[in-house]
Design a protein around this motif. Structure first.
Motif, PDB file in Angstrom:
ATOM      1  N   GLN A  42      55.296  18.008  -7.621  1.00 47.57           N
ATOM      2  CA  GLN A  42      53.913  18.152  -8.082  1.00 47.57           C
ATOM      3  C   GLN A  42      53.839  19.271  -9.120  1.00 47.57           C
ATOM      4  O   GLN A  42      54.137  20.429  -8.840  1.00 47.57           O
ATOM      5  N   LEU A  43      53.449  18.921 -10.334  1.00 45.90           N
ATOM      6  CA  LEU A  43      53.235  19.906 -11.393  1.00 45.90           C
ATOM      7  C   LEU A  43      51.843  20.507 -11.241  1.00 45.90           C
ATOM      8  O   LEU A  43      50.991  19.947 -10.554  1.00 45.90           O
ATOM      9  N   GLN A  44      51.602  21.633 -11.921  1.00 43.07           N
ATOM     10  CA  GLN A  44      50.314  22.301 -11.705  1.00 43.07           C
ATOM     11  C   GLN A  44      49.322  22.074 -12.839  1.00 43.07           C
ATOM     12  O   GLN A  44      48.211  22.589 -12.799  1.00 43.07           O
ATOM     13  N   TRP A  45      49.727  21.315 -13.844  1.00 40.61           N
ATOM     14  CA  TRP A  45      48.804  21.003 -14.928  1.00 40.61           C
ATOM     15  C   TRP A  45      49.274  19.732 -15.607  1.00 40.61           C
ATOM     16  O   TRP A  45      50.255  19.110 -15.192  1.00 40.61           O
ATOM     17  N   PHE A  46      48.549  19.321 -16.644  1.00 40.13           N
ATOM     18  CA  PHE A  46      48.904  18.116 -17.372  1.00 40.13           C
ATOM     19  C   PHE A  46      50.254  18.302 -18.064  1.00 40.13           C
ATOM     20  O   PHE A  46      50.714  19.421 -18.273  1.00 40.13           O
ATOM     21  N   TYR A  47      50.869  17.180 -18.452  1.00 38.67           N
ATOM     22  CA  TYR A  47      52.170  17.256 -19.111  1.00 38.67           C
ATOM     23  C   TYR A  47      52.098  18.099 -20.383  1.00 38.67           C
ATOM     24  O   TYR A  47      51.286  17.852 -21.271  1.00 38.67           O
ATOM     25  N   GLN A  48      52.946  19.108 -20.461  1.00 40.96           N
ATOM     26  CA  GLN A  48      53.104  19.938 -21.644  1.00 40.96           C
ATOM     27  C   GLN A  48      54.436  20.660 -21.515  1.00 40.96           C
ATOM     28  O   GLN A  48      55.120  20.550 -20.489  1.00 40.96           O
ATOM     29  N   ALA A  49      54.817  21.408 -22.536  1.00 49.06           N
ATOM     30  CA  ALA A  49      56.143  22.016 -22.545  1.00 49.06           C
ATOM     31  C   ALA A  49      56.334  23.069 -21.457  1.00 49.06           C
ATOM     32  O   ALA A  49      57.462  23.486 -21.198  1.00 49.06           O
ATOM     33  N   ASP A 273      59.900  16.660 -28.171  1.00 49.30           N
ATOM     34  CA  ASP A 273      59.693  15.222 -28.330  1.00 49.30           C
ATOM     35  C   ASP A 273      59.540  14.518 -26.985  1.00 49.30           C
ATOM     36  O   ASP A 273      58.739  13.583 -26.853  1.00 49.30           O
ATOM     37  N   LEU A 274      60.292  14.965 -25.989  1.00 48.29           N
ATOM     38  CA  LEU A 274      60.183  14.367 -24.653  1.00 48.29           C
ATOM     39  C   LEU A 274      58.789  14.598 -24.077  1.00 48.29           C
ATOM     40  O   LEU A 274      58.205  13.704 -23.457  1.00 48.29           O
ATOM     41  N   VAL A 275      58.258  15.798 -24.274  1.00 44.27           N
ATOM     42  CA  VAL A 275      56.934  16.126 -23.755  1.00 44.27           C
ATOM     43  C   VAL A 275      55.861  15.304 -24.469  1.00 44.27           C
ATOM     44  O   VAL A 275      54.955  14.759 -23.837  1.00 44.27           O
ATOM     45  N   VAL A 276      55.966  15.212 -25.786  1.00 40.16           N
ATOM     46  CA  VAL A 276      54.995  14.429 -26.554  1.00 40.16           C
ATOM     47  C   VAL A 276      55.039  12.965 -26.121  1.00 40.16           C
ATOM     48  O   VAL A 276      54.007  12.322 -25.929  1.00 40.16           O
ATOM     49  N   ALA A 277      56.253  12.444 -25.934  1.00 38.05           N
ATOM     50  CA  ALA A 277      56.410  11.049 -25.511  1.00 38.05           C
ATOM     51  C   ALA A 277      55.862  10.820 -24.109  1.00 38.05           C
ATOM     52  O   ALA A 277      55.463   9.698 -23.765  1.00 38.05           O
ATOM     53  N   LYS A 278      55.823  11.877 -23.314  1.00 41.37           N
ATOM     54  CA  LYS A 278      55.322  11.773 -21.945  1.00 41.37           C
ATOM     55  C   LYS A 278      53.804  11.586 -21.919  1.00 41.37           C
ATOM     56  O   LYS A 278      53.228  11.239 -20.881  1.00 41.37           O
ATOM     57  N   GLY A 279      53.155  11.818 -23.067  1.00 40.47           N
ATOM     58  CA  GLY A 279      51.722  11.577 -23.135  1.00 40.47           C
ATOM     59  C   GLY A 279      50.882  12.819 -23.285  1.00 40.47           C
ATOM     60  O   GLY A 279      49.666  12.772 -23.077  1.00 40.47           O
ATOM     61  N   HIS A 286      52.303  22.341 -31.818  1.00 36.41           N
ATOM     62  CA  HIS A 286      51.833  23.130 -30.669  1.00 36.41           C
ATOM     63  C   HIS A 286      52.864  23.072 -29.542  1.00 36.41           C
ATOM     64  O   HIS A 286      53.164  24.095 -28.910  1.00 36.41           O
ATOM     65  N   GLN A 287      53.414  21.896 -29.286  1.00 35.70           N
ATOM     66  CA  GLN A 287      54.392  21.761 -28.201  1.00 35.70           C
ATOM     67  C   GLN A 287      55.685  22.481 -28.525  1.00 35.70           C
ATOM     68  O   GLN A 287      56.342  23.018 -27.630  1.00 35.70           O
TER      69      GLN A 287
END
Length: 377
Positions: A42-49, A273-279, A286-287
């Protein structure tokens, strides 16, 4: 930035207590021979770097190589990771240390098994022309903060500087952006080095038509003020750590996680790029900024990535017990009891990663210079 709500954690306390018995006796799942063991993080926020290392460990097959089929559970405004973990809905969770300790005090059976962020990324940012450069300079100013448990480094810094946070400043509830500072509705704003601060540098100065630069702002970095607190850590289920199968699973999970973060240290653009592709809703520049800044919070890691530093832990606990916010509340009523953290599993994981040729210290890490574009695109 991590913004899971401490209020929600406290509200869920009764649920945690009720579920404690259920999770304590639940055996760790085992996979058939040759099959991958399903694991939820479980992550603590939305997908980001901020979570790039975990995303990379999935994408690059590091978890699979350890026999784990890891599913990442995206966080959000009303998701409290440590509660999800304590309720048995995830196998591990990423959460800030003070917030997780508050949940432990309310009955959550969780243990810090990997302190991935060794340093705090929290700033208080002001306009350079304001004359604000230290916590003492906040006296008489309008000071923005997010609340929800994110404010204690700020309050500890002001208290250390001799200010009464409830009387000497005007506190303003800040949104999770920098608009109030940009519009000069407040004098100083809370920001994460890897997120909101970049938003300032992605904004256009209407007077010049160009983007603002670092020279336009002053930063109070709580790491240099002696009031920083530990942030992103991997938390495990305390009761299940008594199960040898879960212990082995934890070491394997942490080994692959180390590989993921080392990969992102050495391949920042690929992880962007992986993070951006994750949505992610945030743009590429910024990422990349965020990936670079997050790497600064992890590397170099003198004792090895993920090892809990005793002095940093004690400082976090002391601030949690002694610093009061504007309502007079502290994060903790007493020192953590039981197995609040352990380095046993991360040290085993470090040994395994080193044996596989992974640089677990990153002594030679040098941050990049990232050029931001308008809006972080």
């Amino acid at each position: 930035m991590p913004r899971n709500r401490i209020i929600a954690a406290v509200a869920a306390a009764s649920v945690l207590v009720l579920t404690a018995c259920g999770t304590a006796d639940t055996p760790t799942a085992t996979a058939p021979s040759g099959a991958l063991l399903p694991v939820k993080l479980q992550l603590q926020w939305f997908y980001q770097a901020q979570f790039a290392g975990y995303i990379a460990a999935v994408d690059q097959g590091f978890y699979r190589a350890q026999g784990l089929d890891v599913t990442l559970l995206e966080g959000g405004v009303d998701i409290v990771p440590q509660t999800v973990l304590a309720q048995g809905k995830a196998d591990y969770a990423v959460a800030w240390v003070p917030k997780a300790l508050a949940s432990r005090e309310q009955g959550a059976g969780i243990t810090d098994v990997g302190q991935i962020f060794a340093r705090s990324g929290t700033y208080q940012v002001a306009w350079k022309t304001s004359g604000i450069s230290t916590a003492a300079d906040l006296k008489g100013k309008k000071v923005g903060n997010w609340g929800f448990g994110n404010e204690f480094e700020l309050f500890a810094g002001m208290t250390k500087a001799g200010l009464n946070p409830g009387k000497d400043v005007t506190l303003v509830q800040q949104q999770f952006d920098m608009q109030a500072l940009l519009k000069k509705e407040i004098d100083a704003a809370q920001a994460m080095s890897y997120n909101e601060y970049a938003q300032l540098l992605e904004a256009k100065n209407p007077a010049t038509g160009k983007l603002y630069t670092a020279d336009d702002f002053s930063i109070i970095d709580w790491k240099t003020q002696g009031s920083s607190m530990l942030q992103d850590a991997v938390w495990a289920n305390t009761a299940k750590l008594g199960d040898p199968a879960y212990q082995q699973q934890t070491v394997k999970f942490l080994t692959a996680t180390i590989q993921g973060w080392a990969f992102c240290r050495d391949n920042a653009e690929k992880c962007r790029d992986l993070v951006v592709a994750k949505g992610s809703k945030l743009g590429k520049s910024h990422q990349l900024w965020q990936m670079n800044e997050v790497n600064k919070l992890i590397w170099p890691a003198a004792g090895g990535i993920g090892v809990v530093d005793g002095a940093a832990w004690q400082q976090t606990v002391e601030i949690s017990q002694t610093t009061r916010n504007q309502t007079g509340d502290t994060v903790l009523k007493k020192a953590p009891e039981g197995l609040a953290y352990t380095n046993d599993y991360i040290n085993q994981a470090i040994d395994r990663a080193k044996a596989a040729g992974v640089d677990v210290n990153g002594a030679g890490f040098q941050p990049a210079t990232v050029t931001l574009t308008e809006g972080g695109a």
